[in-house]
Scaffold this motif. Structure first.
Motif, PDB file in Angstrom:
ATOM      1  N   TRP A 149      51.614  29.316  33.223  1.00  0.00           N
ATOM      2  CA  TRP A 149      51.325  27.908  32.963  1.00  0.00           C
ATOM      3  C   TRP A 149      51.709  26.994  34.119  1.00  0.00           C
ATOM      4  O   TRP A 149      51.410  25.806  34.086  1.00  0.00           O
ATOM      5  CB  TRP A 149      52.033  27.429  31.689  1.00  0.00           C
ATOM      6  CG  TRP A 149      53.536  27.396  31.810  1.00  0.00           C
ATOM      7  CD1 TRP A 149      54.294  26.471  32.479  1.00  0.00           C
ATOM      8  CD2 TRP A 149      54.450  28.337  31.275  1.00  0.00           C
ATOM      9  NE1 TRP A 149      55.620  26.774  32.386  1.00  0.00           N
ATOM     10  CE2 TRP A 149      55.747  27.933  31.644  1.00  0.00           C
ATOM     11  CE3 TRP A 149      54.319  29.493  30.511  1.00  0.00           C
ATOM     12  CZ2 TRP A 149      56.892  28.616  31.281  1.00  0.00           C
ATOM     13  CZ3 TRP A 149      55.465  30.173  30.151  1.00  0.00           C
ATOM     14  CH2 TRP A 149      56.728  29.731  30.531  1.00  0.00           C
ATOM     15  N   ALA A 150      52.388  27.518  35.130  1.00  0.00           N
ATOM     16  CA  ALA A 150      52.880  26.688  36.236  1.00  0.00           C
ATOM     17  C   ALA A 150      51.713  26.024  36.961  1.00  0.00           C
ATOM     18  O   ALA A 150      50.729  26.674  37.311  1.00  0.00           O
ATOM     19  CB  ALA A 150      53.698  27.519  37.206  1.00  0.00           C
ATOM     20  N   ARG A 151      51.842  24.730  37.176  1.00  0.00           N
ATOM     21  CA  ARG A 151      50.827  23.962  37.878  1.00  0.00           C
ATOM     22  C   ARG A 151      51.521  23.053  38.875  1.00  0.00           C
ATOM     23  O   ARG A 151      52.414  22.281  38.509  1.00  0.00           O
ATOM     24  CB  ARG A 151      50.006  23.100  36.915  1.00  0.00           C
ATOM     25  CG  ARG A 151      49.297  23.872  35.819  1.00  0.00           C
ATOM     26  CD  ARG A 151      48.136  24.689  36.394  1.00  0.00           C
ATOM     27  NE  ARG A 151      47.395  25.369  35.349  1.00  0.00           N
ATOM     28  CZ  ARG A 151      47.571  26.647  35.011  1.00  0.00           C
ATOM     29  NH1 ARG A 151      48.480  27.368  35.627  1.00  0.00           N
ATOM     30  NH2 ARG A 151      46.847  27.196  34.074  1.00  0.00           N
ATOM     31  N   THR A 152      51.126  23.121  40.131  1.00  0.00           N
ATOM     32  CA  THR A 152      51.688  22.264  41.172  1.00  0.00           C
ATOM     33  C   THR A 152      50.590  21.837  42.124  1.00  0.00           C
ATOM     34  O   THR A 152      49.465  22.336  42.058  1.00  0.00           O
ATOM     35  CB  THR A 152      52.790  22.993  41.979  1.00  0.00           C
ATOM     36  OG1 THR A 152      52.210  24.145  42.599  1.00  0.00           O
ATOM     37  CG2 THR A 152      53.952  23.414  41.107  1.00  0.00           C
ATOM     38  N   GLY A 153      50.935  20.947  43.001  1.00  0.00           N
ATOM     39  CA  GLY A 153      50.006  20.539  44.048  1.00  0.00           C
ATOM     40  C   GLY A 153      49.470  19.147  43.826  1.00  0.00           C
ATOM     41  O   GLY A 153      49.808  18.447  42.867  1.00  0.00           O
ATOM     42  N   LEU A 154      48.618  18.751  44.748  1.00  0.00           N
ATOM     43  CA  LEU A 154      48.069  17.404  44.778  1.00  0.00           C
ATOM     44  C   LEU A 154      47.316  17.055  43.497  1.00  0.00           C
ATOM     45  O   LEU A 154      47.504  15.983  42.924  1.00  0.00           O
ATOM     46  CB  LEU A 154      47.158  17.250  46.000  1.00  0.00           C
ATOM     47  CG  LEU A 154      46.645  15.857  46.300  1.00  0.00           C
ATOM     48  CD1 LEU A 154      47.809  14.900  46.548  1.00  0.00           C
ATOM     49  CD2 LEU A 154      45.724  15.885  47.500  1.00  0.00           C
ATOM     50  N   THR A 155      46.475  17.962  43.027  1.00  0.00           N
ATOM     51  CA  THR A 155      45.684  17.686  41.823  1.00  0.00           C
ATOM     52  C   THR A 155      46.585  17.473  40.619  1.00  0.00           C
ATOM     53  O   THR A 155      46.408  16.510  39.858  1.00  0.00           O
ATOM     54  CB  THR A 155      44.690  18.832  41.549  1.00  0.00           C
ATOM     55  OG1 THR A 155      43.822  18.953  42.678  1.00  0.00           O
ATOM     56  CG2 THR A 155      43.883  18.575  40.301  1.00  0.00           C
ATOM     57  N   TRP A 156      47.566  18.356  40.424  1.00  0.00           N
ATOM     58  CA  TRP A 156      48.458  18.234  39.271  1.00  0.00           C
ATOM     59  C   TRP A 156      49.393  17.050  39.412  1.00  0.00           C
ATOM     60  O   TRP A 156      49.758  16.404  38.413  1.00  0.00           O
ATOM     61  CB  TRP A 156      49.209  19.536  39.015  1.00  0.00           C
ATOM     62  CG  TRP A 156      48.285  20.502  38.357  1.00  0.00           C
ATOM     63  CD1 TRP A 156      47.556  21.489  38.957  1.00  0.00           C
ATOM     64  CD2 TRP A 156      47.911  20.502  36.977  1.00  0.00           C
ATOM     65  NE1 TRP A 156      46.761  22.110  38.036  1.00  0.00           N
ATOM     66  CE2 TRP A 156      46.960  21.528  36.808  1.00  0.00           C
ATOM     67  CE3 TRP A 156      48.276  19.749  35.882  1.00  0.00           C
ATOM     68  CZ2 TRP A 156      46.384  21.814  35.568  1.00  0.00           C
ATOM     69  CZ3 TRP A 156      47.701  20.030  34.647  1.00  0.00           C
ATOM     70  CH2 TRP A 156      46.769  21.054  34.502  1.00  0.00           C
ATOM     71  N   GLY A 157      49.764  16.693  40.634  1.00  0.00           N
ATOM     72  CA  GLY A 157      50.533  15.476  40.843  1.00  0.00           C
ATOM     73  C   GLY A 157      49.727  14.255  40.426  1.00  0.00           C
ATOM     74  O   GLY A 157      50.236  13.352  39.752  1.00  0.00           O
ATOM     75  N   ALA A 158      48.458  14.233  40.827  1.00  0.00           N
ATOM     76  CA  ALA A 158      47.583  13.114  40.461  1.00  0.00           C
ATOM     77  C   ALA A 158      47.371  13.052  38.955  1.00  0.00           C
ATOM     78  O   ALA A 158      47.367  11.954  38.368  1.00  0.00           O
ATOM     79  CB  ALA A 158      46.244  13.245  41.186  1.00  0.00           C
ATOM     80  N   ILE A 159      47.224  14.200  38.316  1.00  0.00           N
ATOM     81  CA  ILE A 159      47.075  14.232  36.852  1.00  0.00           C
ATOM     82  C   ILE A 159      48.334  13.672  36.185  1.00  0.00           C
ATOM     83  O   ILE A 159      48.248  12.914  35.208  1.00  0.00           O
ATOM     84  CB  ILE A 159      46.758  15.661  36.362  1.00  0.00           C
ATOM     85  CG1 ILE A 159      45.333  16.047  36.783  1.00  0.00           C
ATOM     86  CG2 ILE A 159      46.943  15.790  34.851  1.00  0.00           C
ATOM     87  CD1 ILE A 159      44.993  17.506  36.585  1.00  0.00           C
ATOM     88  N   SER A 160      49.499  14.013  36.708  1.00  0.00           N
ATOM     89  CA  SER A 160      50.752  13.472  36.178  1.00  0.00           C
ATOM     90  C   SER A 160      50.790  11.957  36.304  1.00  0.00           C
ATOM     91  O   SER A 160      51.192  11.255  35.366  1.00  0.00           O
ATOM     92  CB  SER A 160      51.959  14.069  36.905  1.00  0.00           C
ATOM     93  OG  SER A 160      52.094  15.428  36.631  1.00  0.00           O
ATOM     94  N   VAL A 161      50.380  11.454  37.456  1.00  0.00           N
ATOM     95  CA  VAL A 161      50.400  10.007  37.685  1.00  0.00           C
ATOM     96  C   VAL A 161      49.439   9.301  36.737  1.00  0.00           C
ATOM     97  O   VAL A 161      49.805   8.293  36.106  1.00  0.00           O
ATOM     98  CB  VAL A 161      50.064   9.679  39.158  1.00  0.00           C
ATOM     99  CG1 VAL A 161      49.849   8.183  39.348  1.00  0.00           C
ATOM    100  CG2 VAL A 161      51.169  10.184  40.071  1.00  0.00           C
ATOM    101  N   VAL A 162      48.232   9.803  36.621  1.00  0.00           N
ATOM    102  CA  VAL A 162      47.244   9.176  35.725  1.00  0.00           C
ATOM    103  C   VAL A 162      47.750   9.197  34.284  1.00  0.00           C
ATOM    104  O   VAL A 162      47.667   8.189  33.566  1.00  0.00           O
ATOM    105  CB  VAL A 162      45.864   9.865  35.859  1.00  0.00           C
ATOM    106  CG1 VAL A 162      44.918   9.420  34.756  1.00  0.00           C
ATOM    107  CG2 VAL A 162      45.264   9.593  37.230  1.00  0.00           C
TER     108      VAL A 162
END
Length: 178
Positions: A149-162
């Motif tokens: 389930w681990a998710r990292t990186g630019l896309t997941w950071g952006a999803i967290s922010v949104v």
């Protein structure tokens, strides 16, 4: 025989050392920040660590204009407690970062009229730490490391922010409307 030179081995060791150092730094950041954030939630929910407990917390939220205070105060306490623990563990990190970031945004909005120092600096600090972890990930020394389930990186950071911004806006609109 491979052409694995001494310079290549040295470069690998340097990279591994830097990675371990960065992962150790993330572990320290997550543990200290996450546990302190969770302690704030425990003060609100359970009255631990010198907190006033849920009833007083909810009354305080009503005084700040968050009505019903029982809903907003409980959600704030749960967000701090659960978000902080998840962040400290490095578990479900994009979600943990979104919870803490969203909470930080609401704290910034609530204290904005008082100015930076003595007003919204704590909320800003909370938001910046959560934002950084959202984009860097939790590091190797985390529950998420190596999990499917681990998710990292630019896309997941952006999803967290949104996710955080939407949750904060829903909270602030709810405060204004209710």
């Amino acid at each position: 025989m491979t052409a694995y030179t001494t310079l290549e081995r040295a470069a690998d060791t340097t990279t591994q050392g830097a990675s371990t150092s960065g992962d150790t730094g993330l572990l320290i950041l997550r543990l200290v920040f996450g546990l302190l954030f969770a302690a704030h939630g425990a003060q609100k929910l359970f009255g631990w660590f010198g907190g006033e407990g849920l009833a007083a917390n909810n009354a305080g939220f009503e005084k700040m204009g968050f009505e019903p205070g029982s809903v907003f105060g409980t959600v704030a306490g749960l967000s701090e407690f659960v978000g902080g623990l998840l962040l400290a563990l490095g578990a479900f990190t994009p979600l943990a970062a979104a919870i803490v970031l969203g909470t930080g945004i609401v704290i910034v909005d609530t204290g904005f009229s008082k100015g930076l120092l003595g007003g919204y600096e704590m909320g800003l600090l909370f938001a910046v730490v959560a934002l950084a972890v959202a984009f860097t990930g939790p590091g190797r020394f985390s529950v998420d490391n190596g999990r499917p389930w681990a998710r990292t990186g630019l896309t997941w950071g952006a999803i967290s922010v949104v996710t955080a911004v939407v949750a904060a806006l829903v909270t602030l609109v709810g405060k204004a409307v209710l």
